[in-house]
Design an enzyme around this catalytic site. Structure first.
Site, PDB file in Angstrom:
ATOM      1  N   LEU A 106       0.842  -1.207   0.000  1.00 40.38           N
ATOM      2  CA  LEU A 106       0.000   0.000   0.000  1.00 40.38           C
ATOM      3  C   LEU A 106       0.874   1.253   0.000  1.00 40.38           C
ATOM      4  O   LEU A 106       2.048   1.193   0.374  1.00 40.38           O
ATOM      5  CB  LEU A 106      -0.914  -0.039   1.230  1.00 40.38           C
ATOM      6  CG  LEU A 106      -1.820  -1.280   1.276  1.00 40.38           C
ATOM      7  CD1 LEU A 106      -2.440  -1.476   2.652  1.00 40.38           C
ATOM      8  CD2 LEU A 106      -2.906  -1.180   0.214  1.00 40.38           C
ATOM      9  N   PRO A 107       0.299   2.393  -0.395  1.00 40.07           N
ATOM     10  CA  PRO A 107       1.149   3.571  -0.604  1.00 40.07           C
ATOM     11  C   PRO A 107       1.799   4.147   0.658  1.00 40.07           C
ATOM     12  O   PRO A 107       3.015   4.256   0.721  1.00 40.07           O
ATOM     13  CB  PRO A 107       0.195   4.597  -1.240  1.00 40.07           C
ATOM     14  CG  PRO A 107      -1.019   3.858  -1.652  1.00 40.07           C
ATOM     15  CD  PRO A 107      -1.084   2.614  -0.829  1.00 40.07           C
ATOM     16  N   THR A 138       6.383   0.768   1.720  1.00 42.31           N
ATOM     17  CA  THR A 138       7.434   1.579   2.337  1.00 42.31           C
ATOM     18  C   THR A 138       6.752   2.594   3.245  1.00 42.31           C
ATOM     19  O   THR A 138       6.126   3.550   2.761  1.00 42.31           O
ATOM     20  CB  THR A 138       8.282   2.326   1.278  1.00 42.31           C
ATOM     21  OG1 THR A 138       8.802   1.366   0.359  1.00 42.31           O
ATOM     22  CG2 THR A 138       9.426   3.075   1.929  1.00 42.31           C
ATOM     23  N   LYS A 217      15.796   0.000   4.624  1.00 43.56           N
ATOM     24  CA  LYS A 217      15.326   0.568   3.347  1.00 43.56           C
ATOM     25  C   LYS A 217      15.429   2.105   3.384  1.00 43.56           C
ATOM     26  O   LYS A 217      15.890   2.740   2.433  1.00 43.56           O
ATOM     27  CB  LYS A 217      13.870   0.114   3.121  1.00 43.56           C
ATOM     28  CG  LYS A 217      13.058   0.940   2.153  1.00 43.56           C
ATOM     29  CD  LYS A 217      13.005   0.357   0.782  1.00 43.56           C
ATOM     30  CE  LYS A 217      12.256   1.290  -0.154  1.00 43.56           C
ATOM     31  NZ  LYS A 217      12.367   0.939  -1.525  1.00 43.56           N
ATOM     32  N   LYS A 292       8.795  11.094  -0.937  1.00 43.26           N
ATOM     33  CA  LYS A 292       8.085  10.380   0.132  1.00 43.26           C
ATOM     34  C   LYS A 292       9.066   9.619   1.026  1.00 43.26           C
ATOM     35  O   LYS A 292       9.015   9.704   2.250  1.00 43.26           O
ATOM     36  CB  LYS A 292       7.085   9.402  -0.505  1.00 43.26           C
ATOM     37  CG  LYS A 292       6.330   8.562   0.498  1.00 43.26           C
ATOM     38  CD  LYS A 292       5.742   7.309  -0.129  1.00 43.26           C
ATOM     39  CE  LYS A 292       5.948   6.145   0.784  1.00 43.26           C
ATOM     40  NZ  LYS A 292       5.481   4.882   0.324  1.00 43.26           N
TER      41      LYS A 292
HETATM   42  P1  NAD Z   1       0.445   2.588  -6.098  1.00 39.11           P
HETATM   43  O1  NAD Z   1      -0.045   3.896  -5.607  1.00 39.11           O
HETATM   44  O2  NAD Z   1       0.659   2.372  -7.548  1.00 39.11           O
HETATM   45  O3  NAD Z   1      -0.541   1.419  -5.607  1.00 39.11           O
HETATM   46  C1  NAD Z   1      -1.111   1.347  -4.338  1.00 39.11           C
HETATM   47  C2  NAD Z   1      -2.420   0.572  -4.449  1.00 39.11           C
HETATM   48  O4  NAD Z   1      -2.990   0.450  -3.133  1.00 39.11           O
HETATM   49  C3  NAD Z   1      -3.471   1.268  -5.308  1.00 39.11           C
HETATM   50  O5  NAD Z   1      -3.943   0.373  -6.296  1.00 39.11           O
HETATM   51  C4  NAD Z   1      -4.575   1.659  -4.316  1.00 39.11           C
HETATM   52  O6  NAD Z   1      -5.865   1.620  -4.868  1.00 39.11           O
HETATM   53  C5  NAD Z   1      -4.401   0.588  -3.255  1.00 39.11           C
HETATM   54  N1  NAD Z   1      -4.939   0.918  -1.944  1.00 39.11           N
HETATM   55  C6  NAD Z   1      -4.833   2.081  -1.239  1.00 39.11           C
HETATM   56  N2  NAD Z   1      -5.435   1.959  -0.034  1.00 39.11           N
HETATM   57  C7  NAD Z   1      -5.937   0.696   0.028  1.00 39.11           C
HETATM   58  C8  NAD Z   1      -6.665  -0.036   1.023  1.00 39.11           C
HETATM   59  N3  NAD Z   1      -6.984   0.494   2.194  1.00 39.11           N
HETATM   60  N4  NAD Z   1      -7.024  -1.296   0.748  1.00 39.11           N
HETATM   61  C9  NAD Z   1      -6.701  -1.872  -0.451  1.00 39.11           C
HETATM   62  N5  NAD Z   1      -6.021  -1.230  -1.428  1.00 39.11           N
HETATM   63  C10 NAD Z   1      -5.640   0.040  -1.191  1.00 39.11           C
HETATM   64  O7  NAD Z   1       1.796   2.314  -5.277  1.00 39.11           O
HETATM   65  P2  NAD Z   1       3.018   1.378  -5.713  1.00 39.11           P
HETATM   66  O8  NAD Z   1       3.908   2.102  -6.652  1.00 39.11           O
HETATM   67  O9  NAD Z   1       2.470   0.036  -6.076  1.00 39.11           O
HETATM   68  O10 NAD Z   1       3.812   1.269  -4.332  1.00 39.11           O
HETATM   69  C11 NAD Z   1       3.347   0.514  -3.244  1.00 39.11           C
HETATM   70  C12 NAD Z   1       4.368   0.627  -2.126  1.00 39.11           C
HETATM   71  O11 NAD Z   1       5.622   0.139  -2.592  1.00 39.11           O
HETATM   72  C13 NAD Z   1       4.601   2.075  -1.673  1.00 39.11           C
HETATM   73  O12 NAD Z   1       4.756   2.116  -0.297  1.00 39.11           O
HETATM   74  C14 NAD Z   1       5.883   2.466  -2.401  1.00 39.11           C
HETATM   75  O13 NAD Z   1       6.620   3.460  -1.724  1.00 39.11           O
HETATM   76  C15 NAD Z   1       6.623   1.147  -2.424  1.00 39.11           C
HETATM   77  N6  NAD Z   1       7.600   1.031  -3.518  1.00 39.11           N
HETATM   78  C16 NAD Z   1       7.273   1.456  -4.776  1.00 39.11           C
HETATM   79  C17 NAD Z   1       8.216   1.354  -5.787  1.00 39.11           C
HETATM   80  C18 NAD Z   1       7.902   1.830  -7.198  1.00 39.11           C
HETATM   81  O14 NAD Z   1       8.831   1.922  -8.012  1.00 39.11           O
HETATM   82  N7  NAD Z   1       6.632   2.111  -7.525  1.00 39.11           N
HETATM   83  C19 NAD Z   1       9.473   0.795  -5.531  1.00 39.11           C
HETATM   84  C20 NAD Z   1       9.762   0.333  -4.248  1.00 39.11           C
HETATM   85  C21 NAD Z   1       8.805   0.458  -3.256  1.00 39.11           C
END
Ligand code: NAD
Length: 342
Positions: A106-107, A138, A217, A292
């Site tokens: 989750l975000p 994260t 991390k 973030k």
């Molecule tokens: P994203 O915003 O693309 O996806 C998050 C998903 O969570 C969305 O589909 C949203 O609808 C869903 N969501 C939000 N609240 C929810 C809830 N209560 N119940 C169910 N679903 C819910 O984010 P992402 O890029 O997939 O990143 C996810 C995590 O991974 C973050 O913490 C980010 O910092 C970390 N991360 C991302 C990357 C990257 O390159 N994108 C790399 C490493 C780590």
């Protein structure tokens, strides 16, 4: 909730595999049933890899508040011809979390807290083996520890554990199944967690007890945030002095200034052909995510009373760069464009 129907030939194939597996099994299977919550840029690909690499007798429940994401993934899984676990679309996080292992991606901290509140409110029934919650988001270590404490008090006597497994490797790594996970979990759980994570990545680094994965991390990403700006500044300086950027990068990369931003993700267009800078800073690690992670590192540093002398300035740099339309939504190396004025 809907159980997806498999194509007839796929069903027969799966039944054969299940029978074969049962015949060779010497001990009862564990961790057969999974939930994956949060199917965004990372979670979508991770859930897809997990389902594809599980045995046909296993099951994955899918949930995202964005119904479109869940439906798209279910349709993609359904279109696969052979192999992979069965899967179900769930109507809520609590509904998805009926089984043994729940993975969340989750975000931000508030999303993780609210998802687990709704899971724990549902009064989870006892399972034959303790429940395992693996959070790959994260977030800051304090928020993660709060959620771990809530899980421990809702599921006393070791009936459930919450661990942190943030990852690196980006969307490219999530798609290819080559992520690196930084795991914060008690030693006794590592052997149970590892096989699950290795279906979505290629490396699991156990960093210590719960919360330690996130600390590692955030420390790494703090360093990356600073190195990226410093590389952009040094490259800009050299170019202003009349140096060829490729010549300068070659010098740095065999000298003491060498780092990932200078060698792999060089911020100057054309220096590294495969770097985002050479494709108008598209793809890569988004500047908003860097901001973030920097914010989370600063929060965690404050709680630990650790001085981060460069953090405020770095945070300002990313904020100002992101505010410019020509930098917004691009790889974080776009700070070079902001600095150089080009
Ligand atoms: P994203 O915003 O693309 O996806 C998050 C998903 O969570 C969305 O589909 C949203 O609808 C869903 N969501 C939000 N609240 C929810 C809830 N209560 N119940 C169910 N679903 C819910 O984010 P992402 O890029 O997939 O990143 C996810 C995590 O991974 C973050 O913490 C980010 O910092 C970390 N991360 C991302 C990357 C990257 O390159 N994108 C790399 C490493 C780590």
């Amino acid at each position: 909730m809907s159980v997806q129907k498999m194509k007839p030939n796929t069903r027969i194939w799966r039944q054969l595999l299940v029978q074969q597996r049962r015949a060779f099994s010497t001990s009862p299977r564990r961790l057969d049933n999974y939930a994956f919550i949060g199917l965004g840029q990372m979670g979508y690909q991770m859930a897809r890899n997990l389902q594809a690499k599980l045995a046909p007798s296993d099951n994955v429940r899918l949930f995202d508040i964005n119904k479109g994401a869940t439906e798209k993934l279910a349709a993609e899984m359904k279109s696969q011809q052979v192999g992979g676990a069965a899967f179900q679309v769930s109507e809520s996080a609590a509904d998805a979390s009926k089984d043994d292992t729940v993975i969340t991606c989750l975000p931000e901290p508030q999303h993780v807290k609210s998802a687990y509140e709704s899971i724990l409110e549902a009064k989870l029934a006892a399972r034959p083996q303790p429940r395992l919650f693996i959070d790959c988001s994260t977030i800051d270590p304090s928020s993660s520890r709060e959620v771990a404490a809530a899980v421990a008090s809702a599921l006393p006597d070791g009936q459930g554990s919450f661990v942190d497994a943030p990852m690196s490797g980006g969307v490219v790594g999530a798609t290819a199944g080559t992520l690196t996970f930084m795991l914060g979990a008690p030693e006794s759980l590592v052997a149970r967690i590892e096989p699950t994570l290795l279906r979505m990545g290629k490396r699991v680094l156990h960093c210590g007890p719960q919360g330690a994965g996130l600390s590692a991390k955030l420390a790494n990403n703090y360093l990356l945030a600073i190195e990226n700006i410093a590389t952009a500044e040094a490259m800009n300086l050299g170019v202003r002095w009349g140096l060829d950027p490729k010549v300068l990068a070659n010098v740095i990369n065999v000298s003491t200034g060498k780092c990932w931003p200078s060698e792999v993700n060089n911020p100057v267009p054309g220096v590294v052909e495969t770097a985002p800078a050479s494709r108008d800073y598209a793809g890569g690690f988004g500047i908003a995510l860097m901001r973030k992670d920097l914010k989370l590192a600063m929060l965690a540093a404050k709680e630990a009373d650790a001085t981060l002398a460069l953090a405020d300035k770095a945070s300002e740099v990313y904020k100002e760069a992101e505010a410019e339309e020509r930098c917004k939504g691009r790889d974080f190396s776009v700070v070079y464009r902001w600095l150089s004025g080009k």
